[in-house]
Scaffold this motif. Structure first.
Motif, short mmCIF file in Angstrom:
data_model
loop_
_atom_site.label_atom_id
_atom_site.label_comp_id
_atom_site.label_asym_id
_atom_site.label_seq_id
_atom_site.Cartn_x
_atom_site.Cartn_y
_atom_site.Cartn_z
N CYS A 1 34.60 37.38 52.21
CA CYS A 1 33.70 37.61 51.08
C CYS A 1 33.62 36.47 50.08
O CYS A 1 32.75 36.47 49.22
CB CYS A 1 34.10 38.89 50.35
N GLN A 2 34.51 35.49 50.18
CA GLN A 2 34.58 34.50 49.10
C GLN A 2 33.23 33.87 48.79
O GLN A 2 32.81 33.75 47.64
CB GLN A 2 35.60 33.41 49.44
N ARG A 3 32.53 33.50 49.84
CA ARG A 3 31.24 32.84 49.68
C ARG A 3 30.22 33.78 49.04
O ARG A 3 29.45 33.38 48.16
CB ARG A 3 30.77 32.36 51.05
N LEU A 4 30.24 35.04 49.49
CA LEU A 4 29.30 36.03 48.94
C LEU A 4 29.57 36.24 47.46
O LEU A 4 28.64 36.32 46.65
CB LEU A 4 29.46 37.36 49.69
N VAL A 5 30.85 36.34 47.10
CA VAL A 5 31.22 36.59 45.71
C VAL A 5 30.81 35.42 44.83
O VAL A 5 30.26 35.60 43.74
CB VAL A 5 32.75 36.86 45.60
N ARG A 6 31.03 34.22 45.33
CA ARG A 6 30.65 33.03 44.54
C ARG A 6 29.16 33.05 44.25
O ARG A 6 28.72 32.72 43.15
CB ARG A 6 31.02 31.75 45.31
N HIS A 7 28.36 33.45 45.26
CA HIS A 7 26.91 33.51 45.05
C HIS A 7 26.54 34.54 43.99
O HIS A 7 25.66 34.30 43.16
CB HIS A 7 26.20 33.83 46.37
N ILE A 8 27.20 35.69 44.02
CA ILE A 8 26.88 36.74 43.03
C ILE A 8 27.23 36.25 41.62
O ILE A 8 26.44 36.39 40.68
CB ILE A 8 27.61 38.05 43.38
N ILE A 9 28.41 35.65 41.47
CA ILE A 9 28.84 35.16 40.15
C ILE A 9 27.86 34.09 39.65
O ILE A 9 27.39 34.14 38.51
CB ILE A 9 30.27 34.59 40.19
N ALA A 10 27.52 33.16 40.53
CA ALA A 10 26.62 32.07 40.14
C ALA A 10 25.27 32.63 39.72
O ALA A 10 24.68 32.19 38.72
CB ALA A 10 26.45 31.09 41.30
N SER A 11 24.78 33.62 40.48
CA SER A 11 23.48 34.16 40.16
C SER A 11 23.52 34.95 38.85
O SER A 11 22.59 34.88 38.04
CB SER A 11 22.99 34.98 41.36
N GLU A 12 24.62 35.66 38.59
CA GLU A 12 24.76 36.39 37.32
C GLU A 12 24.79 35.43 36.14
O GLU A 12 24.21 35.69 35.09
CB GLU A 12 26.04 37.21 37.31
N LEU A 13 25.48 34.30 36.33
CA LEU A 13 25.62 33.34 35.23
C LEU A 13 24.45 32.38 35.17
O LEU A 13 24.32 31.63 34.21
CB LEU A 13 26.92 32.55 35.41
N GLY A 14 23.62 32.39 36.23
CA GLY A 14 22.49 31.46 36.28
C GLY A 14 22.94 30.02 36.41
O GLY A 14 22.35 29.11 35.83
N ILE A 15 24.03 29.80 37.15
CA ILE A 15 24.52 28.43 37.34
C ILE A 15 24.57 28.10 38.83
O ILE A 15 24.38 28.97 39.67
CB ILE A 15 25.94 28.24 36.72
N ALA A 16 24.81 26.82 39.12
CA ALA A 16 24.89 26.39 40.52
C ALA A 16 26.19 26.92 41.13
O ALA A 16 27.18 27.12 40.44
CB ALA A 16 24.84 24.87 40.62
N ILE A 17 26.14 27.09 42.45
CA ILE A 17 27.26 27.70 43.19
C ILE A 17 28.56 26.91 43.00
O ILE A 17 29.65 27.48 42.93
CB ILE A 17 26.89 27.84 44.69
N ASP A 18 28.46 25.58 42.86
CA ASP A 18 29.70 24.80 42.75
C ASP A 18 30.32 24.89 41.36
O ASP A 18 31.40 24.35 41.13
CB ASP A 18 29.46 23.34 43.17
#
Lengths: 115, 107, 534
Positions: A64-81
């Motif tokens: 799930c790590q990759r999926l979770v990173r995408h959700i956090i990034a999208s919530e914060l409106g920032i890039a995945i890295d």
């Protein structure tokens, strides 16, 4: 120890229809749980993990790590890295206590263990 | 579900047929193949039910990463069946949370 | 503490190649792999590899794996299976679990070749039994001889999705559809074409919305995607499937390098977090190298070369290889790596959707990109799809992929790719085709057909690659399918060529009316289920 201060978002949490979707299969953490963690002020994968147990199950976030990173990034409106990663730590996978107890500093060469 | 003949693969590396127990019932598989492969060949889809939601899970990655296929094997819970070689007499049980299912569910 | 001159983590293509080079240079090498069998993904890759002769093009991954194991054995490499490296600590000390205990070893050089893990995607019902990674399906059928399911939906049309779908058909499963959220097929056109001509539908700009069923999958709902790859309401379709294979990319397994303390960077083009590496594959920590998919997602051919470069550098650093030998050896490796990385699918072009023409200036087939087959009106423009006159190869290879075995194998020299292995093959035109069919068998993309216009009055023959069981016998009757999988005419098998030189890709020769020669590209026998193996 540096103290990290996190503040809850000012706007109220807005539920979404797919909040019930499981993201972390091991610890059964949902997309909504992750979004709420971000809403509660958490910013990185590491923070969300400690808050929600996402990625702390048997598979150690390998699924799930990759999926979770995408959700956090999208919530914060920032890039995945910008979300950070979970530092690779030993042991790489769960080890039963007996095997750890049998850990040897003076292991013989691998040939000596051959069947 | 076993592939009897294949246009490219001449034969699969397989051990001798062995008997094992799946939820208390006798079953057959090949020695040394992953427990999950033996179960797949028998048409078993559900390996466990999750702790919180009691939802069914089965084989997902088949290479020991995701741990979704864990079952109780010879009394030990959370055994990754996709990377655990099958042995004769093995007791494989559908896992419910962290414990084996008490009674076999009939589909 | 027992010390090894080199410890390699992972006995896949990169790790074994590294171990061979180091051991051949005289180093004491041990390889740890957590699996019960060595070879990494190679033994699941039952298809023929692309590339040039030096990349073992035209040879199946399984065979390459066997050769690599043989070399490792001859070089004196020790491979320990069922051995998980739990951690890499200061001064290159490793904790390794095997045989029911944890052992600690020290290395002078470490090569991390841990490979990649499959990416996943979430949708309603994605945790149900029956949803699995494409790699899981491949492992079950190709390694363990067990079908993952009966009716399969493949999500993702990159090379993994396409190759696994074809292998599902070879294993005797039905592939109901292949979908991709992007508007174009991600993998090689030739891989898509061999599925399309069997009638497997491609739905680009489609995503999966839901896995149906109670305790396990008994259907799937797919829908069209908008520009943001989100499903468009009202476009849902139900598919009758019991298995859903997810093939949406891979991520480098850089956790061990991270654990060791190597500098790690995020690189989206490489698939995620990857170790920062020198040209030689050395991490920010001296003596710790990485090779293969850990460094960024590519394929087995480049992984093998990366492994060799890393091991050669380690051997030089430890005094087992002179500076001159190193330069000479790695010069060859680097040239070889550059070749296999070239073309419109190479790492530098990865993800580009703006390529509209081949290097030669031919417009790319839009139908191939969207539906998996070249449309009839697009077919004539390419250099090797000429028609008319006797027996000749028709090569439906229309994208710049790094591959040239067709050029090497033709005993008559009819086919020319040239120096640049990504060039489209062309017919030289000045040589007589003897109709041997070797090119049909060797083509990794199964894109070569042997056409004979002059079989008998009103009829010609089409020779096509047919990697399925049972192989129809001479005299078998059926229907010819066109590139889209549509039945276009009756067909009779007049010959099958299945000599050893064909490498288990038999050529089936079917007789069809002359008017259908340009379109007929697959054969479906009339008998029930005769197409299926097992």
């Amino acid at each position: 120890m540096p103290v990290i201060v996190r503040e809850k978002a000012e706007k109220p949490f807005v539920p979404k229809p797919d909040d019930d979707l499981l993201v972390c299969r091991c610890e059964e953490v949902t997309k909504g749980d992750i979004r709420e963690a971000v809403h509660a002020g958490l910013r990185t994968f590491g923070e969300v993990k400690r808050y929600s147990r996402v990625g702390m199950g048997l598979c150690q976030g390998q699924t799930c790590q990759r999926l979770v990173r995408h959700i956090i990034a999208s919530e914060l409106g920032i890039a995945i890295d910008g979300v950070g990663r979970v530092k690779g730590r030993a042991p790489m996978e769960p080890v039963i206590m007996k095997e750890l107890a049998l850990s040897r500093r003076d292991s013989k060469g691998v040939d000596d263990y051959a069947e | 579900m076993r592939i009897a003949s294949h246009p490219v693969i001449e034969d699969y590396v397989k051990g001798k047929p062995v008997r094992f127990f799946f939820d208390g019932e006798e079953a057959e598989g090949c020695e040394g193949e992953p427990v999950a492969a033996a179960l797949k060949a028998l048409g078993v889809k559900i390996h466990r039910y999750t702790v919180n939601r009691h939802e069914p899970r089965g084989v997902f990655c088949a290479i020991g990463r995701c741990t979704d296929c864990v079952m109780t094997v010879d009394g030990m819970p959370n055994v990754r069946t996709c990377v655990t070689p099958l042995a004769g007499g093995m007791r494989v049980e559908t896992q419910d949370g962290l414990a084996p299912l008490k009674a076999r569910r009939v589909e | 503490m027992k010390r090894y001159e080199m410890i390699v983590i992972g006995a896949g293509p990169a790790g074994l190649s590294a171990a061979c080079v180091a051991a051949e240079a005289g180093m004491d090498v041990v390889v740890f792999d957590e699996n019960q069998r060595p070879g990494g993904q190679l033994f699941k890759q039952i298809h023929k590899f692309f590339g040039s002769r030096e990349h073992q093009a035209g040879i199946r991954g399984v065979k390459i794996g066997e050769n690599l194991l043989e070399s490792a054995k001859n070089a004196g490499v020790k491979v320990v299976l069922g051995a998980t490296v739990l951690g890499i600590y200061k001064n290159k000390e490793l904790a390794v679990r095997f045989g029911g205990a944890v052992h600690n070893y020290k290395a002078d050089a470490v090569v991390i070749a841990a490979g990649a893990s499959e990416n996943m995607m979430t949708f309603d019902g994605w945790t149900k039994p029956g949803v699995m990674g494409a790699g899981a399906a491949q492992t079950l059928m190709n390694l363990h001889g067990v079908r993952p399911g009966k009716r399969v939906l493949t999500v993702g049309s990159g090379n993994v999705g396409l190759v696994v779908s074809f292998q599902l058909l070879q294993a005797g499963c039905d592939v109901v559809a292949i979908i991709d959220a992007a508007p174009r097929i991600g993998g090689y056109g030739v891989h898509a074409a061999k599925l399309a001509r069997m009638g497997i539908p491609f739905h680009t700009s489609h995503t999966i919305v839901k896995a149906l069923g109670g305790d396990f999958v008994d259907g799937a709902v797919i829908a069209e995607t908008d520009e943001a790859f989100a499903p468009k309401p009202g476009t849902e379709k139900n598919l009758d499937v019991d298995t859903i294979c997810i093939a949406v990319g891979l991520s480098p397994m850089s956790r061990l390098a991270d654990n060791a303390g190597c500098d790690i960077v995020y690189d989206g083009a490489k698939g995620g977090y990857v170790p920062l590496l020198s040209d030689e594959g050395e991490t920010s920590l001296s003596g710790i190298f990485c090779a293969g998919d850990v460094c960024g997602i590519e394929e087995a051919s480049s992984a093998m070369i990366q492994g060799k470069i890393a091991a050669a550098a380690a051997a030089r650093d430890l005094g087992y290889l002179s500076g001159e030998d190193f330069i000479q050896k790695t010069g060859e490796y680097k040239d070889s790596l550059k070749k296999i990385r070239s073309g419109m699918f190479g790492p530098e072009s990865k993800g580009r959707a703006d390529i509209a023409r081949t290097d030669e200036g031919y417009p790319l087939s839009r139908s191939l990109l969207q539906r998996g087959f070249i449309a009839d009106d697009e077919v004539t423009g390419f250099p090797s799809i000429a028609h008319g006159g006797g027996t000749r190869a028709v090569i439906e290879c229309t994208q710049n992929i790094p591959c040239d075995p067709c050029q090497d194998i033709c005993p008559q020299g009819c086919i020319e790719v040239g120096e640049n292995i990504t060039s489209l093959p062309a017919l030289t035109g000045n040589k007589e085709c003897i109709g041997c069919g070797l090119c049909v068998g060797v083509c990794s993309g199964q894109a070569i057909f042997l056409i004979n216009d002059d079989f008998e009055a009103g009829y010609g023959t089409v020779g096509l690659p047919y990697e399925f069981l049972p192989l129809p016998e001479k005299g078998a009757v059926g229907r010819a399918l066109d590139r889209s999988g549509k039945e276009i005419c009756d067909a009779v098998v007049v010959e099958t060529v299945n000599s050893k030189a064909m490498g288990k890709t038999p050529m089936l020769v079917m007789k069809v009316p002359t008017a259908s020669l340009a379109g007929a590209r697959f054969f479906r026998a009339d008998a029930d289920g005769a197409r299926k193996g097992g």
